[in-house]
Every structure is written in C-alpha cells, then in structure tokens.
Scaffold this active site. Structure first.
Site, PDB file in Angstrom:
ATOM      1  N   ASP A  26       1.374  -0.988   2.924  1.00 36.98           N
ATOM      2  CA  ASP A  26       2.488  -1.370   3.812  1.00 36.98           C
ATOM      3  C   ASP A  26       2.269  -1.331   5.326  1.00 36.98           C
ATOM      4  O   ASP A  26       3.265  -0.702   6.068  1.00 36.98           O
ATOM      5  CB  ASP A  26       3.583  -0.305   3.289  1.00 36.98           C
ATOM      6  CG  ASP A  26       3.816  -0.393   2.095  1.00 36.98           C
ATOM      7  OD1 ASP A  26       3.267  -1.273   1.432  1.00 36.98           O
ATOM      8  OD2 ASP A  26       5.030   0.301   1.461  1.00 36.98           O
ATOM      9  N   GLU A  74       5.649  -3.504   0.855  1.00 32.91           N
ATOM     10  CA  GLU A  74       6.826  -3.261   0.341  1.00 32.91           C
ATOM     11  C   GLU A  74       8.128  -4.337   0.740  1.00 32.91           C
ATOM     12  O   GLU A  74       8.117  -4.554   1.679  1.00 32.91           O
ATOM     13  CB  GLU A  74       7.581  -1.718   0.832  1.00 32.91           C
ATOM     14  CG  GLU A  74       8.751  -1.422  -0.033  1.00 32.91           C
ATOM     15  CD  GLU A  74       9.300  -0.022   0.644  1.00 32.91           C
ATOM     16  OE1 GLU A  74       8.693   0.617   1.385  1.00 32.91           O
ATOM     17  OE2 GLU A  74      10.582   0.215   0.264  1.00 32.91           O
ATOM     18  N   LYS A 131       5.338  -5.305  -3.311  1.00 25.38           N
ATOM     19  CA  LYS A 131       5.863  -4.272  -4.409  1.00 25.38           C
ATOM     20  C   LYS A 131       7.353  -3.741  -4.137  1.00 25.38           C
ATOM     21  O   LYS A 131       7.872  -3.857  -3.124  1.00 25.38           O
ATOM     22  CB  LYS A 131       5.110  -2.788  -4.414  1.00 25.38           C
ATOM     23  CG  LYS A 131       4.996  -2.172  -3.011  1.00 25.38           C
ATOM     24  CD  LYS A 131       3.932  -1.102  -2.752  1.00 25.38           C
ATOM     25  CE  LYS A 131       3.858  -0.474  -1.916  1.00 25.38           C
ATOM     26  NZ  LYS A 131       5.172   0.376  -1.129  1.00 25.38           N
ATOM     27  N   LYS A 134       8.152   2.212  -3.663  1.00 26.18           N
ATOM     28  CA  LYS A 134       7.452   2.972  -2.876  1.00 26.18           C
ATOM     29  C   LYS A 134       5.977   3.049  -3.252  1.00 26.18           C
ATOM     30  O   LYS A 134       4.785   2.986  -2.503  1.00 26.18           O
ATOM     31  CB  LYS A 134       8.019   4.509  -2.702  1.00 26.18           C
ATOM     32  CG  LYS A 134       9.522   4.482  -2.121  1.00 26.18           C
ATOM     33  CD  LYS A 134       9.542   3.688  -0.717  1.00 26.18           C
ATOM     34  CE  LYS A 134      11.151   3.863  -0.465  1.00 26.18           C
ATOM     35  NZ  LYS A 134      11.418   2.874   0.739  1.00 26.18           N
ATOM     36  N   VAL A 159       1.049   3.359   5.623  1.00 28.55           N
ATOM     37  CA  VAL A 159       2.298   4.215   6.051  1.00 28.55           C
ATOM     38  C   VAL A 159       3.409   3.969   4.870  1.00 28.55           C
ATOM     39  O   VAL A 159       3.260   3.226   4.146  1.00 28.55           O
ATOM     40  CB  VAL A 159       2.763   3.767   7.424  1.00 28.55           C
ATOM     41  CG1 VAL A 159       1.904   3.727   8.466  1.00 28.55           C
ATOM     42  CG2 VAL A 159       3.076   2.038   7.165  1.00 28.55           C
ATOM     43  N   THR A 160       3.900   5.102   4.967  1.00 38.01           N
ATOM     44  CA  THR A 160       4.010   6.349   5.637  1.00 38.01           C
ATOM     45  C   THR A 160       3.078   7.449   4.811  1.00 38.01           C
ATOM     46  O   THR A 160       3.520   7.385   3.638  1.00 38.01           O
ATOM     47  CB  THR A 160       5.252   6.858   6.150  1.00 38.01           C
ATOM     48  OG1 THR A 160       6.369   7.112   4.998  1.00 38.01           O
ATOM     49  CG2 THR A 160       6.074   5.791   7.024  1.00 38.01           C
ATOM     50  N   CYS A 164       5.183   5.901   0.986  1.00 34.53           N
ATOM     51  CA  CYS A 164       4.571   5.376  -0.004  1.00 34.53           C
ATOM     52  C   CYS A 164       3.035   5.551  -0.352  1.00 34.53           C
ATOM     53  O   CYS A 164       2.534   5.278  -1.355  1.00 34.53           O
ATOM     54  CB  CYS A 164       4.587   3.828   0.677  1.00 34.53           C
ATOM     55  SG  CYS A 164       6.470   3.167   0.637  1.00 34.53           S
ATOM     56  N   GLN A 204      -4.947  22.925  -4.447  1.00 34.63           N
ATOM     57  CA  GLN A 204      -5.127  23.350  -5.652  1.00 34.63           C
ATOM     58  C   GLN A 204      -6.447  22.530  -6.490  1.00 34.63           C
ATOM     59  O   GLN A 204      -6.372  21.996  -7.269  1.00 34.63           O
ATOM     60  CB  GLN A 204      -3.869  22.909  -6.491  1.00 34.63           C
ATOM     61  CG  GLN A 204      -2.524  23.812  -6.004  1.00 34.63           C
ATOM     62  CD  GLN A 204      -1.340  23.465  -6.831  1.00 34.63           C
ATOM     63  OE1 GLN A 204      -1.597  23.824  -8.119  1.00 34.63           O
ATOM     64  NE2 GLN A 204      -0.599  22.789  -6.461  1.00 34.63           N
TER      65      GLN A 204
HETATM   66  N1  TIU Z   1       5.863   2.133   3.027  1.00 38.85           N
HETATM   67  C1  TIU Z   1       6.761   3.122   3.081  1.00 38.85           C
HETATM   68  O1  TIU Z   1       6.315   4.317   3.406  1.00 38.85           O
HETATM   69  N2  TIU Z   1       8.092   2.903   3.116  1.00 38.85           N
HETATM   70  C2  TIU Z   1       8.992   3.651   3.579  1.00 38.85           C
HETATM   71  O2  TIU Z   1      10.213   3.434   3.453  1.00 38.85           O
HETATM   72  N3  TIU Z   1       8.887   4.409   4.507  1.00 38.85           N
HETATM   73  C3  TIU Z   1       9.272   5.651   5.134  1.00 38.85           C
HETATM   74  O3  TIU Z   1       8.945   6.301   5.731  1.00 38.85           O
HETATM   75  N4  TIU Z   1      10.597   5.151   5.385  1.00 38.85           N
END
Ligand code: TIU
Length: 230
Positions: A26, A74, A131, A134, A159-160, A164, A204
């Site tokens: 993403d 996304e 996709k 997430k 990210v993030t 995701c 862990q």
């Molecule tokens: N790609 C992804 O992480 N989608 C999000 O919506 N991330 C946010 O941190 N909002």
C-alpha cells in the site's frame, strides 16, 4: 540457488532467494501524499515518507537479483459494492471513501490517489494485488500466486505498520508463510504504533514473524551479486 543469511530478531535466518518474495504494501498516494485517504483520516502523512528511500533501495536490489516483487493497493470499486457499510460510513462525509478529493475519488481503484507513488512504481513484470481490506490475503489471489511460484518467505515492507502490514503478516503467518518485516521500510502515522506493531510481530520467539532493518538484507544481497559476477 542463492541463499542468504539475514540477521533479524528474534534470530538470524537463512533465506533461499528463489523461494522468497518482496511484498510492498500500500505505498499509495492516498496514504503518503496530501489530499488522500490518510489525510482524510486526520493523519500527518509526512510521517510515512521515512519508509520511501529504504523501500526504494530494497526494491532495486530485488529487481537486480530477480527476486519476485509483489505490490498491493487498498481500494474499492467505483460503485463501492466491495466496501463494507461501516467502512464507508466512517469520518466526515466530504472526505470519506468514494468522496472527491484533489487526487480523485478517495481510495477508489483507477483514481490517481489510489495508485502507487512514483518512487516505487511497479514494473510491468511485477504483480499488483488490489485488495478491498487491510490484509493482502483477504479476497485476493495473493495466496494462489505465492503457492504457484513456490514462495515460502516474504520480505514485508509498506504502510502502515500496525494496520495493513500487521494484518497481512498475521494472515501470512497463519497460511504458513515466513515473514521478515523490514522495520525501516515500514511506517505509521503514529510512531508509537510503529514500534508496538513491530514488537508484537517479533515477541514470543517471533510469534508472527521476524523483524530486521533493510541494511541487514541489503548487505547479504550485495554479496550475492558479487559472487555471481566473480
Ligand atoms: N494500508 C493501510 O495501512 N491502510 C490504512 O487504512 N492505514 C491506516 O493507518 N489508516
């Protein structure tokens, strides 16, 4: 069949590059540039820029060595039929998913904001997974694609970190893929969530996967190049 030793937490790993892929999650204008989904959610999008240069370096090495690279985005269909109602109803109506913004309709496939940032733009040979959620495995053909190519290890960037990236790593782990998350190739709007997201993965004994820095991958990859030339 080049194999590399990668220093990582909780422990070092040996990776056969023929069965590894780089998964870049993403890195879209909607998350990294002003006027997109990330900003619409109230975030400071400049926080994600730190991941761009490390991602670019790893992408270049993966391309040079012929390691499979897969990108994800996304986003939703223009008619929003693949978006859950609760997701659509979040936030200010003027900046919700599907609303018009400076980069086109927010988080909608085919719009400028939905596409990947120019610095990391996919080559024609690199699959792009669109996709709706997430996680990169949810309602996509990523699992099929990886199994068809005999991939068992994923270098994960994007990210993030806590949204995701984490969701995808958890999905991958349950499906039997070994994840090595490249910490500096990931970023979050919330530094503390970035740190916690990585800590959760490697705790862990590596409950969801391993975590390392891009230099710990770039170093052994550079050595493979030298061996091949010699
Ligand atoms: N790609 C992804 O992480 N989608 C999000 O919506 N991330 C946010 O941190 N909002």
């Amino acid at each position: 069949m080049p194999r590399v030793r990668v220093e990582a937490e909780p422990s070092a790993l040996t990776v056969d590059l023929d069965s590894a892929a780089l998964l870049i999650i993403d890195m879209q204008r909607d998350f990294l540039e002003p006027g997109g989904f990330g900003e619409a959610l109230g975030n400071d999008v400049t926080r994600l820029r730190a991941a761009v240069a490390p991602c670019k370096a790893v992408l270049a090495e993966a391309r040079r060595l012929g390691v499979l690279v897969i990108h994800t985005r996304e986003g939703h269909r223009p008619d929003l039929s693949d978006a859950p109602r609760h997701k659509l109803e979040r936030g200010d109506p003027s900046t919700r998913i599907g609303a018009r913004g400076p980069m086109g309709r927010i988080l909608i496939r085919g719009e400028p904001g939905h596409d990947i940032i120019p610095e990391l733009y996919p080559s024609k040979a690199e699959p792009v997974i669109d996709k709706p959620g997430k996680g990169a495995f949810y309602q996509t053909d990523l699992d099929l694609m990886l199994r068809n190519r005999g991939i068992d290890t994923l270098f994960v960037a994007g990210v993030t970190t806590e949204v995701c990236v984490n969701t995808t790593v958890r999905e991958a782990n349950d499906r039997g893929f070994r994840c090595i998350v490249l910490a500096d190739c990931c970023a979050s709007y919330f530094p503390e969530f970035h740190d916690a997201g990585l800590a959760m993965i490697k705790a862990q004994g590596g409950i969801f996967g391993s975590v390392t820095g891009s230099q710990n991958l770039l170093r052994p990859l550079a050595a493979v190049g030298n061996q091949r030339i010699a």
